[in-house]
Design an enzyme around this catalytic site. Structure first.
Site, PDB file in Angstrom:
ATOM      1  N   CYS A 352       2.204   4.555  -2.190  1.00  0.00           N
ATOM      2  CA  CYS A 352       2.144   3.519  -1.158  1.00  0.00           C
ATOM      3  C   CYS A 352       1.019   2.514  -1.437  1.00  0.00           C
ATOM      4  CB  CYS A 352       2.007   4.193   0.205  1.00  0.00           C
ATOM      5  SG  CYS A 352       2.351   3.117   1.617  1.00  0.00           S
ATOM      6  N   ALA A 353       0.069   2.365  -0.542  1.00  0.00           N
ATOM      7  CA  ALA A 353      -1.016   1.404  -0.731  1.00  0.00           C
ATOM      8  C   ALA A 353      -2.069   1.884  -1.714  1.00  0.00           C
ATOM      9  CB  ALA A 353      -1.673   1.090   0.609  1.00  0.00           C
TER      10      ALA A 353
END
Length: 434
Positions: A352-353
């Site tokens: 994800c991030a």
């Protein structure tokens, strides 16, 4: 073991509270109570009850809670046990917002039961929950269940009679005695929605959002999840520069968490790796064991990072979530652990991030192919493989978001235990064709 404390006061509910205080009675020591009226029903957030019990499957519970909260609904997590805390499957502890008995006079737009055994049996034996769901059905309101719960709970209560329903494969014979059993990943018949297992729960939860708020809201919620386009396909990983991942007997895995970590990603990684018999240590990057995750799920780590840093790991893997990734990037101790891991050519990963906000700025993607959350991929210096759902480059594994987290975790299992083991787990999770 990871401890999850789940709260249901979303940002949306707090905003609606200030506007609708005359319809909402709140005590800080008790669960909120809602009095429904015609004037408030069009503006209040939908009310959802998510029961939990000893033996509940934590992925199914957390995915459902997380996805439905993304729609703006208020989700009340209620224990059917005598205490708020329940011992879920795979060593995960969940602390509910209230006891089910506290919710018996509340009107819910949806009651959704996660699966897991003996969780589903504990639901079946809870008289208060049975009364709540039977009244829900009698009043023509939405109710749902996944995994073992359609057969063990809803079926035993007579709430699937004459309806099409599905459940976890090993409970299909039991389901056939109380419903028209079908093998759909998600099955809707009237006001009842059922589903098969952990690997179908995200689809299940998005379907529930559609039933609560409509298709436009469901599409709005599902888009950022990065869900699979063809859920029946066997999971795959993209691997470059193959490298054998070694460990002594049992892989030792560090999963850091912080305020703002994405709870679905964290729980799926922890749950699946523990299913594979890896030793997973969950470590808080902050000053407290408790962290508040991105969708207001409260997680309590096994230990602080200071203590966890004294141990050695075969893998360090970071869940995503914007706030969590930012906290990881600011933690010198964690960044140093990751750098030592990389320098030793030992496996590390992120989803994800975190690839973009943690690994990239600290030089941990140098010379590596990686992917990340779609909106974060412009921060990667090498974007040649960003469209792949899981990318393994030597000792590095990266992935895109909540909808790729199971594939990500299965990819880790594959690297440590081999693809046959990973496919066996995938079958049990109901990921891909069965």
């Amino acid at each position: 073991m990871a401890l999850l404390h789940l709260r249901h006061l979303t940002h949306q509910s707090l905003l609606s509270t200030s506007k609708l205080h005359h319809h909402f009675r709140f005590s800080p020591l008790k669960s909120p109570r809602f009095s429904c009226s015609a004037s408030a029903s069009t503006t209040m957030a939908k009310q959802v009850l998510e029961p939990i019990a000893n033996g509940t499957e934590p992925m199914e519970a957390v995915i459902t809670i997380d996805v439905i909260r993304r729609s703006g609904a208020d989700v009340t997590v209620a224990s059917v046990e005598k205490e708020l805390r329940v011992d879920a499957c795979h060593g995960v502890k969940i602390v509910a917002d209230a006891l089910v008995a506290d919710c018996k006079n509340t009107v819910f737009d949806l009651i959704a039961l996660p699966g897991g055994m003996p969780g589903a049996s504990n639901f079946k034996d809870c008289g208060v929950l049975e009364s709540l769901v039977k009244k829900q059905a009698a009043d023509g309101r939405l109710y749902a269940a996944v995994c073992a719960s359609p057969a063990v709970a809803l079926g035993s209560w007579g709430l699937l009679k004459g309806l099409k329903a599905t459940c976890y494969p090993s409970f299909m014979e039991q389901l056939q005695s109380c419903a028209t059993a079908v093998e759909s990943r998600v099955q809707q018949d009237g006001k009842v929605v059922t589903s098969r297992g952990p690997g179908t729960t995200m689809e299940f939860a998005v379907t529930l959002v559609e039933q609560l708020y409509g298709k436009e809201k469901a599409d709005e919620v599902s888009g950022p999840l990065v869900m699979r386009r063809n859920h029946g396909d066997e999971y795959t990983i993209t691997e470059l520069n193959p490298l054998e991942w070694k460990c002594n007997n049992v892989p030792q895995v560090l999963v850091p968490i912080a305020d703002g970590s994405e709870e679905m990603e964290a729980v799926m990684i922890i749950d699946i790796l523990r299913r594979a018999k890896a030793n997973v240590v969950v470590a808080s990057v902050g000053d407290n064991l408790e962290i508040l995750a991105s969708r207001k799920v409260k997680l309590v780590a096994d230990m602080l990072l200071d203590e966890a840093a004294k141990l050695t790991y075969d893998l360090i893997v970071l869940p995503g979530g914007l706030g969590g990734a930012q906290a990881f990037a600011k933690s010198d101790k964690l960044v140093n652990l990751l750098k030592k891991q990389a320098e030793s050519n030992k496996p590390y990963g992120a989803i994800c991030a975190s690839p973009a906000l943690v690994l990239e700025p600290h030089g941990l993607l140098k010379g590596k192919k990686a992917t990340a959350y779609p909106a974060m991929c412009d921060k990667l210096s090498d974007q040649s493989h960003i469209d792949n759902r899981v990318v393994v480059d030597g000792n590095l594994i990266t992935s895109r978001g909540p909808g790729t987290a199971m594939e990500f975790a299965l990819g880790i299992v594959e690297k440590f235990f081999g693809r046959p083991k990973a496919l066996e787990l995938a079958k049990g999770l109901h990921v891909g064709r069965q």
